[in-house]
Enzyme design. Structure first.
Site, PDB file in Angstrom:
ATOM      1  N   ASP A  60      18.540 -35.854  15.196  1.00 50.14           N
ATOM      2  CA  ASP A  60      19.361 -35.958  16.388  1.00 50.14           C
ATOM      3  C   ASP A  60      18.798 -35.113  17.522  1.00 50.14           C
ATOM      4  OD1 ASP A  60      22.015 -36.729  17.640  1.00 50.14           O
ATOM      5  OD2 ASP A  60      22.214 -34.535  17.678  1.00 50.14           O
ATOM      6  N   GLU A 108      15.397 -39.119  17.569  1.00 47.41           N
ATOM      7  CA  GLU A 108      16.132 -39.665  18.704  1.00 47.41           C
ATOM      8  C   GLU A 108      15.666 -38.949  19.976  1.00 47.41           C
ATOM      9  OE1 GLU A 108      20.617 -39.839  20.592  1.00 47.41           O
ATOM     10  OE2 GLU A 108      19.748 -38.046  19.704  1.00 47.41           O
TER      11      GLU A 108
END
Length: 480
Positions: free
Chosen positions: A260, A284
């Site tokens: 993330d 990400e």
């Protein structure tokens, strides 16, 4: 019904036979009833991998096996899935069906206890070792369920020959207690020495600002920002045998990671994690600039989500300009490190999703399917067909054959005995036809989606006319 199917199949055989005797015809039409009733059988080619014959059978496909086109990932959650500790069981109930249609891996939300306890989606982590087995932050179970239910899910995934990826939030933490912080001269919520698991205890020395500096690449949401340069953080995240990474991989049996908000820290963090822990990884990095995506992927030694492709698809299909699909994307720059997607729990902007899925499931890269698209919003039968096409036909590099505002045609050039495919996407309101050049000489081809009933034969110079339905797609390959 069985007699009707056999009649349709015999009609198909007769029509194909008539067509093969008439070299002056561009195509013949074919009943698609049989194709709607049966699955396509896989046999084994000369190198031992499954290969499509195009023949029809009612034999179930069985558990997922690695196919020539590679795998497909399922994002097995969406934002604000039902609370109450039931989600792991919901996903568990779908694993066999996903395996049977060709899904090769699933991506879970963050699995550990977070500050918002039973209501948290996991992106505010408190205790990386609390999987729903400690009474902490107002609950024992996480929003998604208990540790036992999570372990059962992981076991089921592996029993179906699939992989399972954990969503790792390494940039920031939340849910710590107040402490006097000598680096800020104030009190900060950076005391995590009381975590219920007793593992990876943290203090203000492990968060910016600290003895190592004031900040790193980025801060998210005002949460305490982990300082990955701190030895205690490195040890517990990826170096120790009983630390986060190795415990998740060796004890919990995760096969890989979705990282993330990797903009918040240096690419070296993921590179070190991968070198010490191993497993598949994708970051990400929310940026449409291909250079930034590619540089990060190379520096992190990791795959990255292809946001460049995502935004180009939005411009192409919703903006009615398929010419932009000629532009650079991560899958074109580095297909082995590109993870493509149409929607996820954070962003869902593309309206013409069927066209977008036809694009990513026929092109290079590692395609991801969003749970709600598959289970709730789109035509599951069509997605299953595209998954099969991806796994069995989408091989070799890509050649773009034609583009305009409404039409896009590309060829996958095949690999190691697999013939590849031609995909035709039509964003207009009428049927379209084009002459295109294939890699196939004097070969009968068909549309493996069933959207077209044509069975054209390529010429000696490999040219052939194909068609595509309005606001739809067709995928052509050798009919064998």
């Amino acid at each position: 019904m069985q007699k009707q199917i056999m009649k349709a199949y015999l009609l198909t055989t007769i029509l194909v036979g008539l067509y093969s005797c008439n070299s002056n015809d561009d195509f013949v039409t074919n009943s698609t009833e049989a194709a709607a009733q049966f699955k396509v059988v896989n046999v084994t080619n000369h190198d031992g991998r499954p290969f499509s014959t195009g023949k029809l059978t009612n034999i179930p496909s069985g558990r997922y096996v690695e196919n020539p086109g590679g795998g497909v990932m399922m994002q097995a959650f969406y934002w604000d899935v039902p609370a109450g500790g039931t989600w792991w069981n919901v996903v568990n109930s779908k694993i066999t069906a996903w395996s049977n249609v060709g899904i090769g891996a699933i991506w879970l939300p963050p699995v550990s206890k977070a500050q918002n306890g039973p209501f948290s989606m996991g992106y505010d982590p408190t205790d990386y070792f609390d999987f729903g087995n400690f009474n902490q932050n107002g609950t024992v179970e996480t929003r998604f369920g208990s540790k036992t239910e999570l372990e059962s899910l992981i076991t089921k995934v592996h029993a179906e020959n699939m992989q399972i990826y954990a969503d790792m939030v390494l940039n920031h933490n939340s849910g710590g207690q107040l402490e006097n912080n000598p680096f800020t001269g104030t009190q900060t919520y950076t005391n995590f020495t009381g975590v219920a698991s007793g593992k990876f205890k943290r203090t203000s020395a492990d968060f910016y600002k600290n003895a190592y500096g004031n900040n790193d690449e980025g801060i998210f949401g005002g949460f305490p920002d982990l300082a990955h340069v701190a030895p205690n953080v490195q040890d517990w995240l990826w170096k120790r045998a009983d630390g986060v990474g190795k415990f998740y991989k060796n004890t919990m049996k995760f096969d890989g990671w979705r990282f993330d908000y990797v903009k918040g820290f240096g690419a070296w963090v993921i590179k070190d994690w991968n070198a010490n822990v191993g497993g598949f990884s994708v970051g990400e990095l929310w940026d449409s600039n291909v250079n930034i995506l590619n540089d990060w992927a190379n520096n992190a030694n990791s795959s990255v989500f292809d946001f460049a492709c995502y935004y180009k698809m939005n411009d192409a299909f919703d903006g009615n300009n398929l010419n932009v699909l000629n532009d650079d994307m991560m899958w074109k720059r580095n297909p082995y490190k590109a993870v493509t997607f149409v929607a996820n729990h954070d962003t869902d902007e593309i309206w013409k999703k069927e066209l977008a899925y036809a694009y990513i499931l026929t092109h290079e890269g590692y395609p991801t399917i969003f749970y709600r698209d598959y289970e709730e919003w789109l035509n599951k039968t069509k997605l299953n067909n595209l998954i099969w096409i991806h796994n069995n036909k989408a091989t070799g590099n890509t050649s773009i054959l034609y583009t305009d505002n409404d039409e896009y045609i590309a060829r996958r050039n095949g690999y190691n005995g697999n013939p590849g495919l031609v995909v035709y996407i039509n964003n207009s309101s009428t049927w379209q036809e084009r002459w295109i050049q294939t890699n196939w000489v004097n070969a009968q081809i068909k549309d493996f989606t069933g959207n077209s009933g044509w069975y054209p034969r390529t010429q000696a110079d490999k040219w052939v006319k194909i068609q595509c339905p309005p606001n739809g797609y067709s995928v052509w390959s050798i009919n064998m």
